[in-house]
Design a protein around this motif. Structure first.
Motif, PDB file in Angstrom:
ATOM      1  N   GLY A  45     -44.457  21.147  52.922  1.00  0.00           N
ATOM      2  CA  GLY A  45     -45.484  22.011  52.346  1.00  0.00           C
ATOM      3  C   GLY A  45     -46.799  21.314  52.052  1.00  0.00           C
ATOM      4  N   PRO A  46     -46.795  20.173  51.362  1.00  0.00           N
ATOM      5  CA  PRO A  46     -48.067  19.498  51.075  1.00  0.00           C
ATOM      6  C   PRO A  46     -48.861  19.148  52.332  1.00  0.00           C
ATOM      7  CG  PRO A  46     -46.331  18.627  49.672  1.00  0.00           C
ATOM      8  CD  PRO A  46     -45.659  19.526  50.671  1.00  0.00           C
ATOM      9  N   ARG A  47     -48.168  18.666  53.353  1.00  0.00           N
ATOM     10  CA  ARG A  47     -48.862  18.314  54.592  1.00  0.00           C
ATOM     11  C   ARG A  47     -49.424  19.560  55.271  1.00  0.00           C
ATOM     12  NH1 ARG A  47     -44.892  16.537  57.530  1.00  0.00           N
ATOM     13  NH2 ARG A  47     -44.847  18.184  59.105  1.00  0.00           N
ATOM     14  N   LYS A  48     -48.636  20.634  55.293  1.00  0.00           N
ATOM     15  CA  LYS A  48     -49.088  21.869  55.929  1.00  0.00           C
ATOM     16  C   LYS A  48     -50.294  22.451  55.199  1.00  0.00           C
ATOM     17  CE  LYS A  48     -48.669  25.196  58.943  1.00  0.00           C
ATOM     18  NZ  LYS A  48     -48.838  24.966  60.387  1.00  0.00           N
ATOM     19  N   CYS A  49     -50.263  22.422  53.885  1.00  0.00           N
ATOM     20  CA  CYS A  49     -51.384  22.935  53.094  1.00  0.00           C
ATOM     21  C   CYS A  49     -52.649  22.128  53.379  1.00  0.00           C
ATOM     22  CB  CYS A  49     -51.017  22.880  51.608  1.00  0.00           C
ATOM     23  SG  CYS A  49     -52.181  23.714  50.517  1.00  0.00           S
ATOM     24  N   ALA A  50     -52.505  20.804  53.438  1.00  0.00           N
ATOM     25  CA  ALA A  50     -53.659  19.936  53.695  1.00  0.00           C
ATOM     26  C   ALA A  50     -54.191  20.128  55.113  1.00  0.00           C
ATOM     27  CB  ALA A  50     -53.268  18.483  53.463  1.00  0.00           C
ATOM     28  N   GLU A  51     -53.299  20.283  56.083  1.00  0.00           N
ATOM     29  CA  GLU A  51     -53.730  20.517  57.458  1.00  0.00           C
ATOM     30  C   GLU A  51     -54.530  21.812  57.574  1.00  0.00           C
ATOM     31  OE1 GLU A  51     -50.103  20.497  59.648  1.00  0.00           O
ATOM     32  OE2 GLU A  51     -50.012  18.306  59.824  1.00  0.00           O
ATOM     33  N   THR A  52     -54.054  22.836  56.880  1.00  0.00           N
ATOM     34  CA  THR A  52     -54.759  24.116  56.903  1.00  0.00           C
ATOM     35  C   THR A  52     -56.117  23.995  56.228  1.00  0.00           C
ATOM     36  OG1 THR A  52     -52.647  25.292  56.872  1.00  0.00           O
ATOM     37  CG2 THR A  52     -54.611  26.547  56.281  1.00  0.00           C
ATOM     38  N   MET A  53     -56.177  23.280  55.113  1.00  0.00           N
ATOM     39  CA  MET A  53     -57.446  23.069  54.430  1.00  0.00           C
ATOM     40  C   MET A  53     -58.440  22.350  55.337  1.00  0.00           C
ATOM     41  SD  MET A  53     -59.147  23.560  51.610  1.00  0.00           S
ATOM     42  CE  MET A  53     -57.936  23.816  50.298  1.00  0.00           C
ATOM     43  N   GLU A  54     -57.967  21.356  56.055  1.00  0.00           N
ATOM     44  CA  GLU A  54     -58.838  20.627  56.981  1.00  0.00           C
ATOM     45  C   GLU A  54     -59.399  21.569  58.042  1.00  0.00           C
ATOM     46  OE1 GLU A  54     -58.597  16.549  59.656  1.00  0.00           O
ATOM     47  OE2 GLU A  54     -56.843  17.863  59.561  1.00  0.00           O
ATOM     48  N   ALA A 130     -63.140  25.044  47.426  1.00  0.00           N
ATOM     49  CA  ALA A 130     -61.829  25.448  47.923  1.00  0.00           C
ATOM     50  C   ALA A 130     -60.756  25.207  46.870  1.00  0.00           C
ATOM     51  CB  ALA A 130     -61.472  24.677  49.196  1.00  0.00           C
ATOM     52  N   ILE A 131     -59.674  25.958  46.990  1.00  0.00           N
ATOM     53  CA  ILE A 131     -58.463  25.745  46.196  1.00  0.00           C
ATOM     54  C   ILE A 131     -57.314  25.473  47.157  1.00  0.00           C
ATOM     55  CG2 ILE A 131     -56.639  27.021  44.972  1.00  0.00           C
ATOM     56  CD1 ILE A 131     -58.758  28.196  43.170  1.00  0.00           C
ATOM     57  N   ALA A 132     -56.521  24.454  46.823  1.00  0.00           N
ATOM     58  CA  ALA A 132     -55.248  24.212  47.492  1.00  0.00           C
ATOM     59  C   ALA A 132     -54.146  24.497  46.477  1.00  0.00           C
ATOM     60  CB  ALA A 132     -55.157  22.769  47.978  1.00  0.00           C
ATOM     61  N   CYS A 133     -53.197  25.313  46.857  1.00  0.00           N
ATOM     62  CA  CYS A 133     -52.083  25.635  45.964  1.00  0.00           C
ATOM     63  C   CYS A 133     -50.795  25.557  46.766  1.00  0.00           C
ATOM     64  CB  CYS A 133     -52.257  27.022  45.367  1.00  0.00           C
ATOM     65  SG  CYS A 133     -50.924  27.494  44.233  1.00  0.00           S
ATOM     66  N   CYS A 134     -50.066  24.464  46.584  1.00  0.00           N
ATOM     67  CA  CYS A 134     -48.828  24.259  47.323  1.00  0.00           C
ATOM     68  C   CYS A 134     -47.638  24.323  46.370  1.00  0.00           C
ATOM     69  CB  CYS A 134     -48.846  22.904  48.032  1.00  0.00           C
ATOM     70  SG  CYS A 134     -47.354  22.598  48.995  1.00  0.00           S
ATOM     71  N   ALA A 135     -46.738  25.241  46.624  1.00  0.00           N
ATOM     72  CA  ALA A 135     -45.497  25.411  45.854  1.00  0.00           C
ATOM     73  C   ALA A 135     -45.734  25.954  44.447  1.00  0.00           C
ATOM     74  CB  ALA A 135     -44.709  24.107  45.779  1.00  0.00           C
ATOM     75  N   GLY A 136     -46.930  26.422  44.176  1.00  0.00           N
ATOM     76  CA  GLY A 136     -47.194  26.998  42.863  1.00  0.00           C
ATOM     77  C   GLY A 136     -46.613  28.397  42.709  1.00  0.00           C
ATOM     78  N   PHE A 137     -46.519  29.121  43.829  1.00  0.00           N
ATOM     79  CA  PHE A 137     -45.932  30.457  43.796  1.00  0.00           C
ATOM     80  C   PHE A 137     -44.443  30.337  44.086  1.00  0.00           C
ATOM     81  CE2 PHE A 137     -50.370  31.391  44.206  1.00  0.00           C
ATOM     82  CZ  PHE A 137     -50.528  32.583  43.506  1.00  0.00           C
ATOM     83  N   ALA A 138     -43.642  30.522  43.031  1.00  0.00           N
ATOM     84  CA  ALA A 138     -42.181  30.401  43.117  1.00  0.00           C
ATOM     85  C   ALA A 138     -41.602  31.157  41.934  1.00  0.00           C
ATOM     86  CB  ALA A 138     -41.754  28.935  43.082  1.00  0.00           C
ATOM     87  N   ALA A 139     -40.305  31.303  41.930  1.00  0.00           N
ATOM     88  CA  ALA A 139     -39.651  32.019  40.834  1.00  0.00           C
ATOM     89  C   ALA A 139     -39.990  31.394  39.491  1.00  0.00           C
ATOM     90  CB  ALA A 139     -38.137  31.999  41.046  1.00  0.00           C
ATOM     91  N   GLY A 140     -40.521  32.209  38.584  1.00  0.00           N
ATOM     92  CA  GLY A 140     -40.859  31.729  37.254  1.00  0.00           C
ATOM     93  C   GLY A 140     -42.139  30.935  37.172  1.00  0.00           C
ATOM     94  N   HIS A 141     -42.887  30.861  38.281  1.00  0.00           N
ATOM     95  CA  HIS A 141     -44.108  30.065  38.322  1.00  0.00           C
ATOM     96  C   HIS A 141     -45.329  30.995  38.355  1.00  0.00           C
ATOM     97  CE1 HIS A 141     -41.071  27.103  39.109  1.00  0.00           C
ATOM     98  NE2 HIS A 141     -41.931  26.134  39.336  1.00  0.00           N
ATOM     99  N   LEU A 142     -46.274  30.735  39.235  1.00  0.00           N
ATOM    100  CA  LEU A 142     -47.463  31.573  39.319  1.00  0.00           C
ATOM    101  C   LEU A 142     -47.100  32.975  39.805  1.00  0.00           C
ATOM    102  CD1 LEU A 142     -50.072  29.175  40.993  1.00  0.00           C
ATOM    103  CD2 LEU A 142     -49.471  29.403  38.569  1.00  0.00           C
ATOM    104  N   LYS A 143     -47.873  33.947  39.318  1.00  0.00           N
ATOM    105  CA  LYS A 143     -47.695  35.340  39.720  1.00  0.00           C
ATOM    106  C   LYS A 143     -49.024  35.888  40.230  1.00  0.00           C
ATOM    107  CE  LYS A 143     -44.063  36.102  36.276  1.00  0.00           C
ATOM    108  NZ  LYS A 143     -43.621  36.920  35.120  1.00  0.00           N
ATOM    109  N   GLU A 144     -48.987  37.128  40.679  1.00  0.00           N
ATOM    110  CA  GLU A 144     -50.194  37.715  41.249  1.00  0.00           C
ATOM    111  C   GLU A 144     -51.308  37.886  40.219  1.00  0.00           C
ATOM    112  OE1 GLU A 144     -48.264  41.208  39.404  1.00  0.00           O
ATOM    113  OE2 GLU A 144     -47.521  39.514  40.576  1.00  0.00           O
TER     114      GLU A 144
END
Length: 217
Positions: A45-54, A130-144
């Motif tokens: 996930g971290p690598r994919k998020c960074a690649e997309t940001m690039e 820009a914002i990078a948010c990796c793994a922040g959306f998960a059960a009990g974590h960030l919501k809409e």
């Protein structure tokens, strides 16, 4: 047994957790977090998020792009961003002990310990490119309900890159028929436009990931 359930990660995904309880859980986990996520689970996930940001920031001087790492944890995503050439990165996370470890990596300019939700963060409007948010959306974590706040702190024309386990969209009641419809409503309101939505394999072993990119208007 599912591979992911052989680690302690599932114990930190309490659907009914309060922000304070979640922060305490991550404080307790912080010492072994990097080992479990990157070595045992080989999380991409971290690598994919960074690649997309690039990709979305292509053509920019990446050293000048100001990025907010949301749900930054120990800085796993920021480490990947630095490899791509990003150096102007701030972090926000609810766990102080996770941020202590992130600080030791010397990859952030500012570290903010706060819960990301509907309430305003200690950040001025239109601060980030820009914002990078990796793994922040998960059960009990960030919501809409945090999405308007993410939009608020990003400059018009800036990007929000969100990466997480794709299965949460189907398994987690707070996301199922809620998260992406909320994103769509914000687009209908003229606050942002979706640029990309990509499902990818092996976020963890046997678990697909998803990256969603929006451009702030």
């Amino acid at each position: 047994m599912d591979y992911i359930q052989t680690t302690s990660i599932e114990t930190h995904l309490d659907h009914n957790s309060t922000p304070e309880a979640l922060a305490k859980s991550y404080d307790d986990w912080s010492g072994t977090y990097d080992e479990e996520i990157m070595t045992q689970l080989n999380c991409t996930g971290p690598r994919k998020c960074a690649e997309t940001m690039e990709k979305v920031m292509g053509g920019s001087n990446l050293k000048e792009v100001r990025v907010l790492d949301v749900a930054a944890g120990t800085g796993l995503c920021a480490e990947e961003l630095v490899k791509k050439g990003f150096t102007n990165i701030d972090a926000v996370d609810g766990s102080q002990k996770m941020l202590y470890l992130a600080e030791k990596k010397q990859i952030y300019r500012r570290l903010i310990c706060d819960f990301v939700g509907p309430n305003p963060l200690d950040i001025e409007k239109d601060t980030y490119d820009a914002i990078a948010c990796c793994a922040g959306f998960a059960a009990g974590h960030l919501k809409e309900d945090c999405l308007p706040e993410l939009i608020r702190v990003v400059k018009p024309g800036g990007y929000i890159v969100i990466t997480f386990r794709e299965e949460w969209l189907h398994l987690y009641e707070d996301f199922k028929d809620k998260l992406e419809p909320a994103m769509a409503r914000l687009q209908e309101q003229g606050l942002w436009d979706r640029v990309n939505r990509e499902i990818f394999s092996n976020y963890y072993q046997g678990k697909d990931g998803i990256t969603i990119v929006y451009k702030v208007l």
